[in-house]
Design an enzyme around this catalytic site. Structure first.
Site, PDB file in Angstrom:
ATOM      1  N   LYS A   1       1.471   2.675  14.545  1.00  0.00           N
ATOM      2  CA  LYS A   1       2.859   2.341  14.908  1.00  0.00           C
ATOM      3  C   LYS A   1       2.996   1.230  15.939  1.00  0.00           C
ATOM      4  CE  LYS A   1       5.023   5.621  12.590  1.00  0.00           C
ATOM      5  NZ  LYS A   1       5.423   5.184  11.262  1.00  0.00           N
TER       6      LYS A   1
ATOM      7  N   HIS B   1       0.857  -1.180   0.000  1.00  0.00           N
ATOM      8  CA  HIS B   1       0.000   0.000   0.000  1.00  0.00           C
ATOM      9  C   HIS B   1       0.895   1.232   0.000  1.00  0.00           C
ATOM     10  CE1 HIS B   1      -4.141   1.341   0.800  1.00  0.00           C
ATOM     11  NE2 HIS B   1      -3.510   2.418   1.201  1.00  0.00           N
TER      12      HIS B   1
ATOM     13  N   PRO C   1      -3.276   4.831  18.074  1.00  0.00           N
ATOM     14  CA  PRO C   1      -3.257   4.224  16.732  1.00  0.00           C
ATOM     15  C   PRO C   1      -3.281   5.249  15.593  1.00  0.00           C
ATOM     16  CG  PRO C   1      -5.416   3.912  17.767  1.00  0.00           C
ATOM     17  CD  PRO C   1      -4.564   4.616  18.771  1.00  0.00           C
TER      18      PRO C   1
ATOM     19  N   TYR D   1      -7.940  10.037   5.035  1.00  0.00           N
ATOM     20  CA  TYR D   1      -8.153  10.790   6.268  1.00  0.00           C
ATOM     21  C   TYR D   1      -9.075  11.954   5.920  1.00  0.00           C
ATOM     22  CZ  TYR D   1      -3.923   8.245   7.642  1.00  0.00           C
ATOM     23  OH  TYR D   1      -3.000   7.251   7.910  1.00  0.00           O
TER      24      TYR D   1
HETATM   25  P1  RFL Z   1      -0.903  -7.354  22.610  1.00  0.00           P
HETATM   26  O1  RFL Z   1      -1.195  -7.596  21.188  1.00  0.00           O
HETATM   27  O2  RFL Z   1      -1.868  -6.563  23.417  1.00  0.00           O
HETATM   28  O3  RFL Z   1      -0.672  -8.778  23.286  1.00  0.00           O
HETATM   29  C1  RFL Z   1      -0.520  -8.907  24.684  1.00  0.00           C
HETATM   30  C2  RFL Z   1      -0.895 -10.340  25.056  1.00  0.00           C
HETATM   31  O4  RFL Z   1      -0.647 -10.534  26.448  1.00  0.00           O
HETATM   32  C3  RFL Z   1      -1.713 -11.285  26.998  1.00  0.00           C
HETATM   33  N1  RFL Z   1      -1.748 -11.036  28.457  1.00  0.00           N
HETATM   34  C4  RFL Z   1      -1.403 -11.947  29.399  1.00  0.00           C
HETATM   35  N2  RFL Z   1      -0.990 -13.226  29.293  1.00  0.00           N
HETATM   36  C5  RFL Z   1      -0.724 -13.881  30.449  1.00  0.00           C
HETATM   37  N3  RFL Z   1      -0.851 -13.320  31.696  1.00  0.00           N
HETATM   38  C6  RFL Z   1      -1.269 -12.030  31.824  1.00  0.00           C
HETATM   39  N4  RFL Z   1      -1.367 -11.498  33.041  1.00  0.00           N
HETATM   40  C7  RFL Z   1      -1.566 -11.297  30.640  1.00  0.00           C
HETATM   41  N5  RFL Z   1      -1.994 -10.018  30.405  1.00  0.00           N
HETATM   42  C8  RFL Z   1      -2.093  -9.895  29.085  1.00  0.00           C
HETATM   43  C9  RFL Z   1      -2.937 -10.800  26.245  1.00  0.00           C
HETATM   44  O5  RFL Z   1      -3.998 -11.743  26.300  1.00  0.00           O
HETATM   45  C10 RFL Z   1      -2.378 -10.617  24.837  1.00  0.00           C
HETATM   46  O6  RFL Z   1      -2.527 -11.776  24.052  1.00  0.00           O
HETATM   47  O7  RFL Z   1       0.494  -6.622  22.817  1.00  0.00           O
HETATM   48  P2  RFL Z   1       1.857  -6.568  21.883  1.00  0.00           P
HETATM   49  O8  RFL Z   1       2.337  -7.946  21.563  1.00  0.00           O
HETATM   50  O9  RFL Z   1       2.748  -5.635  22.570  1.00  0.00           O
HETATM   51  O10 RFL Z   1       1.361  -5.952  20.481  1.00  0.00           O
HETATM   52  C11 RFL Z   1       0.935  -4.615  20.402  1.00  0.00           C
HETATM   53  C12 RFL Z   1      -0.078  -4.471  19.268  1.00  0.00           C
HETATM   54  O11 RFL Z   1      -1.118  -5.419  19.454  1.00  0.00           O
HETATM   55  C13 RFL Z   1      -0.651  -3.039  19.208  1.00  0.00           C
HETATM   56  O12 RFL Z   1       0.379  -2.103  19.393  1.00  0.00           O
HETATM   57  C14 RFL Z   1      -1.321  -2.751  17.855  1.00  0.00           C
HETATM   58  O13 RFL Z   1      -2.470  -3.543  17.681  1.00  0.00           O
HETATM   59  C15 RFL Z   1      -1.677  -1.261  17.740  1.00  0.00           C
HETATM   60  N6  RFL Z   1      -2.424  -0.962  16.507  1.00  0.00           N
HETATM   61  C16 RFL Z   1      -1.772  -0.834  15.296  1.00  0.00           C
HETATM   62  N7  RFL Z   1      -0.406  -0.991  15.248  1.00  0.00           N
HETATM   63  C17 RFL Z   1       0.227  -0.948  14.040  1.00  0.00           C
HETATM   64  O14 RFL Z   1       1.468  -1.081  14.029  1.00  0.00           O
HETATM   65  N8  RFL Z   1      -0.444  -0.757  12.855  1.00  0.00           N
HETATM   66  C18 RFL Z   1      -1.813  -0.602  12.826  1.00  0.00           C
HETATM   67  O15 RFL Z   1      -2.415  -0.486  11.736  1.00  0.00           O
HETATM   68  C19 RFL Z   1      -2.521  -0.608  14.091  1.00  0.00           C
HETATM   69  N9  RFL Z   1      -3.872  -0.471  14.140  1.00  0.00           N
HETATM   70  C20 RFL Z   1      -3.824  -0.818  16.549  1.00  0.00           C
HETATM   71  C21 RFL Z   1      -4.527  -0.574  15.345  1.00  0.00           C
HETATM   72  C22 RFL Z   1      -4.531  -0.923  17.761  1.00  0.00           C
HETATM   73  C23 RFL Z   1      -5.910  -0.774  17.775  1.00  0.00           C
HETATM   74  N10 RFL Z   1      -6.564  -0.892  19.017  1.00  0.00           N
HETATM   75  C24 RFL Z   1      -7.571  -1.832  19.276  1.00  0.00           C
HETATM   76  C25 RFL Z   1      -6.020  -0.192  20.140  1.00  0.00           C
HETATM   77  C26 RFL Z   1      -5.897  -0.416  15.358  1.00  0.00           C
HETATM   78  C27 RFL Z   1      -6.609  -0.507  16.582  1.00  0.00           C
HETATM   79  C28 RFL Z   1      -8.105  -0.311  16.567  1.00  0.00           C
END
Ligand code: RFL
Length: 387
Positions: free
Chosen positions: A294, A74, A290, A193
């Protein structure tokens, strides 16, 4: 008796799974403890836009097959408001890099399968309740596990960041989005946007049949002044039509809304990602709004750095990189925070208050500059795709 593994990882999101895979590739014994079920983590739709560094990390380390096969590149985004629309083809700008669109839940599914193939151990349905950073011991209901190191990859609400006595920079940006996933093909060929007096609206492709939309919703103080349940499909599409100015730019391809949730735009960064034998990566280390997509990209960047540092420490008895892990990540985290904040101020104005008009005019000038200035466009492109 406590379970043993050389590296214990809490959380099977992008950070924990990339780290686990890279450590397994270097022959290091790892155990991931994940609170959710496998089905739950494999179905959690969040990110979609992977920057150039993330695509490189995944490809170089043998984790990119799904992304290369099913993701798509993209390279264009568009900005529209009452003065019209302009597009930026960022492949032609900055460092000439592009995004790969590959939904996070597909990436997580690939990473779990590959990690298990590499002989990694992963336990679902295990909630970690305590971490002792001195002994690298984690406790969960009914048991304990002990390692040489523990890595907290449990997200921004996880418990591992609370075991790191670091200073926090936390900020609520005073903006809330209704994040919508629609079962409908993208309406445009670009990420779009749209700025409108009713608030920001965004359009981001996720795949041929699923599209993400964002609608800025009212935020009062620290809470969104609305509930996802207040937003029927018809209300969502009608507000999107208005803010996306379909009368001027053409119709949206509508379909059933399959997910709607409120997302507060917040930052929450720790100034140290280490305490004794506990390290942090991903949202646990630094939550980012978001607005510039990043979060998952920072998680992957941190996982790669930490995997190399842990490998040096464990396989070569060299802890230099491990000691430098926080300071290596910090400037990249803050560059991403800075650009993300820049995007927030580009996309949203204060709705009211004495300075509202002043900020609206500044925003207008910033958008004009982005449309007209090649230097500004290069800055945008470099930061939009890069970490
Ligand atoms: P995650 O993905 O939140 O995973 C954390 C995991 O830890 C588990 N956990 C536990 N397990 C055991 N014991 C406990 N006490 C625990 N507590 C928690 C959870 O169940 C989970 O499985 O963190 P990680 O790995 O650091 O990854 C971060 C990303 O998920 C996040 O930054 C992104 O999703 C943000 N984000 C985006 N990032 C991008 O780079 N590009 C995007 O296009 C983008 N779009 C977005 C997004 C985040 C969004 N939301 C929902 C905030 C769009 C949205 C809507």
């Amino acid at each position: 008796m406590a379970d043993r593994a050389t590296v214990l990882i809490v959380g099977a999101g992008p950070a924990g799974l990339v780290l686990g895979n890279l450590l397994r590739a270097n022959g290091i014994d790892t155990l991931i403890l994940e609170r959710g079920s496998r089905a739950k983590v494999q179905n959690r739709a969040r990110a979609g836009f992977l920057g150039a560094n993330s695509a490189r990390v995944l490809t170089e380390h043998g984790l990119g097959a799904g992304m290369l096969h099913n993701g798509h590149q993209h390279d264009t985004c568009a900005f529209r408001d009452e003065n019209g629309q302009f597009e930026l083809d960022y492949r032609q700008l900055g460092r000439g890099e592009v995004h790969t669109v590959y939904p996070q839940q597909h990436l997580v599914t690939d990473l779990i399968a590959e990690y298990l193939d590499r002989g990694g151990r992963l336990r679902f349905g295990v909630t970690v309740t305590h971490i002792d950073p001195t002994t690298a011991t984690v406790s969960y209901e009914g048991g304990q596990a002990q390692g040489r190191f523990v890595v907290g990859c449990d997200g921004s609400n996880g418990m591992s960041r609370r075991a790191v006595p670091a200073r926090r920079q936390a900020r609520d940006h005073g903006v809330a989005w209704l994040a919508v996933l629609a079962e409908a093909p993208p309406s445009m060929g670009t990420t779009t946007y749209a700025m409108h007096d009713n608030g920001f609206a965004g359009h981001m492709a996720r795949g041929p049949q699923v599209t993400r939309y964002y609608l800025q919703v009212r935020a009062d103080g620290n809470t969104a002044a609305t509930d996802p349940a207040d937003w029927s499909d018809e209300r969502i599409w009608s507000e999107l039509r208005l803010r996306m100015r379909v009368d001027q730019f053409g119709p949206l391809r509508e379909g059933p809304v399959i997910e709607r949730r409120i997302v507060r735009l917040r930052s929450d960064v720790l100034d140290s990602l280490q305490h004794q034998r506990l390290f942090l990566a991903g949202d646990a280390a630094s939550l980012i709004s978001p607005s510039a997509a990043k979060g998952a990209n920072l998680a992957i960047m941190e996982a790669e750095l930490l995997a190399a540092a842990l490998t040096d420490a464990l396989a070569r008895d060299d802890e230099h990189a491990l000691a430098a892990y926080s300071s290596a990540c910090r400037p990249r985290i803050w560059r991403a925070q800075e650009f993300s904040h820049w995007m927030i101020t580009l996309l949203h104005g204060p709705d009211d208050g004495p300075d509202a008009d002043f900020h609206r005019l500044l925003r207008r000038a910033r958008l004009d500059s982005l449309r007209d200035s090649r230097a500004h466009q290069d800055f945008f492109a470099e930061n939009y795709v890069g970490i």
